[in-house]
Design a protein around this motif. Sequence first.
Motif, short mmCIF file in Angstrom:
data_model
loop_
_atom_site.label_atom_id
_atom_site.label_comp_id
_atom_site.label_asym_id
_atom_site.label_seq_id
_atom_site.Cartn_x
_atom_site.Cartn_y
_atom_site.Cartn_z
N MET A 1 0.85 -1.20 0.00
CA MET A 1 0.00 0.00 0.00
C MET A 1 0.88 1.24 0.00
N ALA A 2 1.02 1.89 -1.14
CA ALA A 2 1.95 3.02 -1.27
C ALA A 2 1.36 4.33 -0.78
N TYR A 3 0.03 4.40 -0.62
CA TYR A 3 -0.62 5.67 -0.26
C TYR A 3 -0.55 5.88 1.25
N ARG A 4 0.65 6.16 1.74
CA ARG A 4 0.84 6.44 3.15
C ARG A 4 2.26 6.97 3.37
N PHE A 5 2.41 7.75 4.41
CA PHE A 5 3.74 8.17 4.81
C PHE A 5 4.42 7.01 5.52
N LYS A 6 5.72 6.87 5.30
CA LYS A 6 6.48 5.76 5.89
C LYS A 6 7.59 6.31 6.77
N SER A 7 7.95 5.54 7.77
CA SER A 7 9.04 5.95 8.65
C SER A 7 10.36 6.03 7.88
N SER A 8 10.43 5.36 6.73
CA SER A 8 11.65 5.39 5.92
C SER A 8 11.77 6.66 5.08
N ASP A 9 10.71 7.46 4.99
CA ASP A 9 10.79 8.73 4.26
C ASP A 9 11.77 9.65 4.98
N ARG A 10 12.78 10.14 4.29
CA ARG A 10 13.77 11.00 4.94
C ARG A 10 13.15 12.32 5.39
N THR A 11 12.26 12.86 4.57
CA THR A 11 11.58 14.11 4.89
C THR A 11 10.12 14.00 4.45
N ILE A 12 9.30 14.95 4.89
CA ILE A 12 7.91 15.00 4.44
C ILE A 12 7.86 15.22 2.94
N THR A 13 8.76 16.06 2.43
CA THR A 13 8.81 16.30 0.99
C THR A 13 9.06 14.99 0.23
N ASP A 14 9.99 14.18 0.70
CA ASP A 14 10.26 12.89 0.05
C ASP A 14 9.02 12.02 0.06
N GLY A 15 8.33 12.00 1.18
CA GLY A 15 7.12 11.19 1.27
C GLY A 15 6.05 11.67 0.31
N VAL A 16 5.84 12.97 0.26
CA VAL A 16 4.83 13.55 -0.63
C VAL A 16 5.15 13.23 -2.09
N ARG A 17 6.39 13.41 -2.49
CA ARG A 17 6.77 13.14 -3.88
C ARG A 17 6.62 11.66 -4.21
N ARG A 18 6.98 10.79 -3.27
CA ARG A 18 6.85 9.35 -3.50
C ARG A 18 5.38 8.95 -3.66
N ILE A 19 4.53 9.44 -2.76
CA ILE A 19 3.10 9.12 -2.82
C ILE A 19 2.49 9.64 -4.11
N ALA A 20 2.81 10.89 -4.45
CA ALA A 20 2.26 11.49 -5.66
C ALA A 20 2.73 10.74 -6.91
N ALA A 21 4.00 10.36 -6.95
CA ALA A 21 4.53 9.66 -8.12
C ALA A 21 3.79 8.35 -8.35
N ARG A 22 3.46 7.66 -7.26
CA ARG A 22 2.73 6.39 -7.39
C ARG A 22 1.33 6.62 -7.94
N GLU A 23 0.68 7.69 -7.52
CA GLU A 23 -0.67 7.98 -8.02
C GLU A 23 -0.64 8.33 -9.50
N PHE A 24 0.32 9.14 -9.90
CA PHE A 24 0.41 9.50 -11.32
C PHE A 24 0.78 8.29 -12.17
N LEU A 25 1.61 7.41 -11.65
CA LEU A 25 1.94 6.18 -12.37
C LEU A 25 0.70 5.32 -12.56
#
Length: 289
Positions: A1-25
């Motif tokens: 489930m990619a639609y969530r923030f993870k403890s492995s995200d270095r920053t909130i920005t990294d998490g946001v970009r990762r989540i958004a990239a998955r949705e656009f994909l």
Amino acid sequence: MAYRFKSSDRTITDGVRRIAAREFLLVREVLADKSLPASRKVHEGRKATKRLRALLRLIGPAMPEAKAEIAALRDSARRLSSLRDRGAMAETLATLKMPDDLAERLTTLIAPGKFLAPRGTSKLLITFAGEMADAESRAEGWTVSGKGWPALEPGLRKSYRGLRRALAAAETTDDEEPVHDLRKRAKDYWYHTQLLRDVFPDVMDVYAAAGERLCDDLGTWRDLGLLSEAIGALPAHRLAKADAADADGIISKARRRALKRALRTVRLLTAEPAAEYTERLGTWWRRTR
């Protein structure tokens, strides 16, 4: 489930970009899949834009361009709404207990294919794909100011307060507009519980399940309203007034039941003040990082 923030995200920005990239994909994959019917592409595309908008609302106070991005995504999804609404009405009609002869006539009269030609559908989807590609390019540069929970808490508090206010408005008037607003705020609540799932999965999964039921009931309420409007607009030579009245009575009863269930759920979900809710989730966030 990619639609969530993870403890492995270095920053909130990294998490946001990762989540958004998955949705656009997901959008690109769905739109490119020739085996999927247009109705499924519309459904999945619209869902992705809603998840993206909820993400942006969560981090909105810490991202100045979020408001403009939300508006752009909303406009893109809105162009597909006519396709979605016709299909939803047909599906909603199938769930109602009506006399067989009346149900059969209504099914024929509101068939989605009668309202938009396949060529029109393809054109809308091509336009949507282009707009989403532009949004995806911009999302690669989305940047959130602030770190950790302080970057998320203001947006979560605003969203939760919005849900409480929408409930109060829906309970104090017979006007339908506050219920439509409640439906929008409920979507944000549901998606935010998913985004923050990892703070305490056992609890957040329960919140998410309740949020999904809430959205389903409010969606049913809306779809029944669209169905009622479509039937009421049919001329008498296509559907007798007595049959239209019978259908409206059945629809209205089902609509009241759906709204009653929704209001009960949202009362329970918003039983605590926003400050207490966000403080509790913030404590869980910090304990898991």
